[in-house]
Design a protein around this motif. Structure first.
Motif, PDB file in Angstrom:
ATOM      1  N   LEU A  39       0.823  -1.209   0.000  1.00  0.00           N
ATOM      2  CA  LEU A  39       0.000   0.000   0.000  1.00  0.00           C
ATOM      3  C   LEU A  39       0.859   1.261   0.000  1.00  0.00           C
ATOM      4  N   LEU A  40       1.948   1.241   0.766  1.00  0.00           N
ATOM      5  CA  LEU A  40       2.846   2.394   0.802  1.00  0.00           C
ATOM      6  C   LEU A  40       3.559   2.587  -0.538  1.00  0.00           C
ATOM      7  N   GLU A  41       3.991   1.490  -1.151  1.00  0.00           N
ATOM      8  CA  GLU A  41       4.619   1.583  -2.477  1.00  0.00           C
ATOM      9  C   GLU A  41       3.659   2.183  -3.494  1.00  0.00           C
ATOM     10  N   ASP A  42       2.422   1.733  -3.452  1.00  0.00           N
ATOM     11  CA  ASP A  42       1.428   2.245  -4.386  1.00  0.00           C
ATOM     12  C   ASP A  42       1.149   3.726  -4.135  1.00  0.00           C
ATOM     13  N   ALA A  43       1.013   4.121  -2.881  1.00  0.00           N
ATOM     14  CA  ALA A  43       0.757   5.521  -2.552  1.00  0.00           C
ATOM     15  C   ALA A  43       1.898   6.411  -3.027  1.00  0.00           C
ATOM     16  N   LEU A  44       3.135   5.963  -2.821  1.00  0.00           N
ATOM     17  CA  LEU A  44       4.298   6.755  -3.235  1.00  0.00           C
ATOM     18  C   LEU A  44       4.405   6.814  -4.755  1.00  0.00           C
ATOM     19  N   GLN A  45       4.170   5.691  -5.429  1.00  0.00           N
ATOM     20  CA  GLN A  45       4.256   5.673  -6.888  1.00  0.00           C
ATOM     21  C   GLN A  45       3.189   6.569  -7.511  1.00  0.00           C
ATOM     22  N   LEU A 141      10.925   6.634   0.833  1.00  0.00           N
ATOM     23  CA  LEU A 141      10.193   6.635   2.090  1.00  0.00           C
ATOM     24  C   LEU A 141      10.696   5.457   2.908  1.00  0.00           C
ATOM     25  N   GLN A 142      10.930   5.669   4.205  1.00  0.00           N
ATOM     26  CA  GLN A 142      11.354   4.571   5.062  1.00  0.00           C
ATOM     27  C   GLN A 142      10.523   4.594   6.354  1.00  0.00           C
ATOM     28  N   PRO A 143       9.346   3.973   6.304  1.00  0.00           N
ATOM     29  CA  PRO A 143       8.486   3.966   7.484  1.00  0.00           C
ATOM     30  C   PRO A 143       8.908   2.895   8.490  1.00  0.00           C
ATOM     31  N   THR A 144       8.435   3.038   9.699  1.00  0.00           N
ATOM     32  CA  THR A 144       8.585   1.999  10.713  1.00  0.00           C
ATOM     33  C   THR A 144       7.225   1.325  10.848  1.00  0.00           C
ATOM     34  N   LEU A 145       7.168   0.058  10.479  1.00  0.00           N
ATOM     35  CA  LEU A 145       5.910  -0.691  10.507  1.00  0.00           C
ATOM     36  C   LEU A 145       5.952  -1.741  11.610  1.00  0.00           C
ATOM     37  N   ARG A 146       4.865  -1.828  12.342  1.00  0.00           N
ATOM     38  CA  ARG A 146       4.727  -2.848  13.380  1.00  0.00           C
ATOM     39  C   ARG A 146       3.583  -3.765  12.992  1.00  0.00           C
ATOM     40  N   GLY A 147       3.742  -5.028  13.285  1.00  0.00           N
ATOM     41  CA  GLY A 147       2.718  -6.001  12.931  1.00  0.00           C
ATOM     42  C   GLY A 147       1.533  -5.976  13.881  1.00  0.00           C
ATOM     43  N   LEU A 148       0.555  -6.789  13.559  1.00  0.00           N
ATOM     44  CA  LEU A 148      -0.657  -6.868  14.378  1.00  0.00           C
ATOM     45  C   LEU A 148      -0.388  -7.401  15.779  1.00  0.00           C
ATOM     46  N   PHE A 149       0.511  -8.369  15.883  1.00  0.00           N
ATOM     47  CA  PHE A 149       0.763  -9.024  17.153  1.00  0.00           C
ATOM     48  C   PHE A 149       1.998  -8.486  17.856  1.00  0.00           C
ATOM     49  N   GLY A 150       2.664  -7.515  17.244  1.00  0.00           N
ATOM     50  CA  GLY A 150       3.839  -6.915  17.869  1.00  0.00           C
ATOM     51  C   GLY A 150       5.035  -7.835  17.940  1.00  0.00           C
ATOM     52  N   LEU A 151       5.160  -8.733  16.971  1.00  0.00           N
ATOM     53  CA  LEU A 151       6.297  -9.655  16.987  1.00  0.00           C
ATOM     54  C   LEU A 151       7.596  -8.969  16.576  1.00  0.00           C
ATOM     55  N   GLY A 152       7.507  -7.730  16.136  1.00  0.00           N
ATOM     56  CA  GLY A 152       8.693  -6.990  15.737  1.00  0.00           C
ATOM     57  C   GLY A 152       8.307  -5.825  14.861  1.00  0.00           C
ATOM     58  N   GLU A 153       9.313  -5.104  14.412  1.00  0.00           N
ATOM     59  CA  GLU A 153       9.065  -4.000  13.513  1.00  0.00           C
ATOM     60  C   GLU A 153      10.041  -4.065  12.346  1.00  0.00           C
ATOM     61  N   VAL A 154       9.604  -3.518  11.229  1.00  0.00           N
ATOM     62  CA  VAL A 154      10.446  -3.494  10.035  1.00  0.00           C
ATOM     63  C   VAL A 154      10.522  -2.057   9.528  1.00  0.00           C
ATOM     64  N   ARG A 155      11.623  -1.747   8.857  1.00  0.00           N
ATOM     65  CA  ARG A 155      11.830  -0.426   8.265  1.00  0.00           C
ATOM     66  C   ARG A 155      12.196  -0.607   6.792  1.00  0.00           C
ATOM     67  N   PRO A 156      11.197  -0.886   5.954  1.00  0.00           N
ATOM     68  CA  PRO A 156      11.508  -1.061   4.529  1.00  0.00           C
ATOM     69  C   PRO A 156      11.846   0.281   3.880  1.00  0.00           C
ATOM     70  N   ARG A 157      12.729   0.251   2.909  1.00  0.00           N
ATOM     71  CA  ARG A 157      13.067   1.445   2.136  1.00  0.00           C
ATOM     72  C   ARG A 157      12.279   1.349   0.831  1.00  0.00           C
ATOM     73  N   ILE A 158      11.331   2.272   0.646  1.00  0.00           N
ATOM     74  CA  ILE A 158      10.431   2.229  -0.491  1.00  0.00           C
ATOM     75  C   ILE A 158      10.815   3.335  -1.457  1.00  0.00           C
ATOM     76  N   HIS A 159      10.998   2.976  -2.720  1.00  0.00           N
ATOM     77  CA  HIS A 159      11.389   3.924  -3.758  1.00  0.00           C
ATOM     78  C   HIS A 159      10.302   4.008  -4.821  1.00  0.00           C
ATOM     79  N   ALA A 160      10.203   5.177  -5.429  1.00  0.00           N
ATOM     80  CA  ALA A 160       9.311   5.366  -6.573  1.00  0.00           C
ATOM     81  C   ALA A 160       9.935   6.430  -7.466  1.00  0.00           C
ATOM     82  N   ALA A 161       9.704   6.298  -8.748  1.00  0.00           N
ATOM     83  CA  ALA A 161      10.220   7.288  -9.702  1.00  0.00           C
ATOM     84  C   ALA A 161       9.291   7.324 -10.904  1.00  0.00           C
ATOM     85  N   ASP A 162       9.156   8.510 -11.464  1.00  0.00           N
ATOM     86  CA  ASP A 162       8.339   8.648 -12.657  1.00  0.00           C
ATOM     87  C   ASP A 162       8.811   9.833 -13.470  1.00  0.00           C
TER      88      ASP A 162
END
Length: 170
Positions: A39-45, A141-162
Motif C-alpha cells: 500500500l505504501l509503495e502504491d501511494a508513493l508511486q 520513504l522509510q516507514p517503521t511498521l509494526r505487525g498486528l501481534f507486535g512480533l517486531g518492527e520493520v523499516r523497509p526502504r520504499i522507492h518510486a520514480a516517474d
C-alpha cells in the motif's frame, strides 16, 4: 501387536498446538506487513506519477517538456524543499492524500508523508534504477511498521520514480 488406547493423540496435540498457533500468527503478521508495504509503495508511486505531470506550460507551448521549477534538488523534504518547493509541495499533497486513503494501522499519514525524500531532476537523469532524458521525479520513504501481534518492527526502504509522458511529434 500394538494395542491402541484412547487419548493417544492428546499429548501430540498438546505439543503441536502452540507450534501451529505460532506459525499461523507469523503468517498473519508477515501478510499484514507485506500488505502495508504494498500500500505504501502504491501511494508513493501514484504521488510521483501525479506530481511529475506538473509541467511548465511555457515550455509546452514551445513543444518542449519541463517541470515547474528548473533546478535540480536532491533528497529534499517538504520542510526543506529549497528551489523545488513548488513540485515538492504538489508531490507531498498527493502522497498525503494517498496515505490517508490507505488507512494503515499504527501509521500517522501526516508524519509519514513529512519524512518522504524527493529528488527532482528537471533535465532528466537517473535515480532508483530509472533513467530518463525527460524530467524525472523520484521519492524515497522509510516507514517503521509494526505487525498486528507486535512480533517486531520493520523499516523497509520504499522507492518510486516517474517521468513526464513523452510528447508525440505531430
Amino acid at each position: 501387536m500394538c494395542r491402541r488406547h484412547s487419548g493417544q493423540a492428546l499429548p501430540l496435540l498438546a505439543l503441536m498446538l502452540p507450534v501451529l498457533t505460532l506459525f499461523v500468527m507469523v503468517v498473519i503478521e508477515l501478510a499484514n506487513l507485506w500488505l502495508a508495504v504494498a500500500l505504501l509503495e502504491d501511494a508513493l508511486q501514484q504521488a510521483t506519477r501525479s506530481a511529475v505531470q506538473q509541467i511548465e506550460y511555457a515550455a509546452l507551448a514551445r513543444n518542449d517538456q519541463a517541470l515547474r521549477g528548473n533546478r535540480t534538488c536532491q533528497a529534499v523534504t517538504i520542510h526543506a524543499a529549497g528551489q523545488c518547493a513548488a513540485i515538492v509541495q504538489v508531490a507531498h499533497h498527493f502522497l498525503l492524500a494517498n496515505l490517508q486513503a490507505a488507512k494503515l494501522n499504527g501509521v500517522d499519514p501526516v508524519k509519514l508523508a513529512a519524512t518522504a525524500r524527493w529528488t527532482v531532476l528537471p533535465q532528466g537523469g537517473a535515480c532508483d534504477r530509472v533513467a530518463s532524458s525527460t524530467p524525472l521525479l523520484c521519492a524515497e520513504l522509510q516507514p517503521t511498521l509494526r505487525g498486528l501481534f507486535g512480533l517486531g518492527e520493520v523499516r523497509p526502504r520504499i522507492h518510486a520514480a516517474d517521468t513526464i509522458d513523452r510528447l508525440g511529434r505531430p
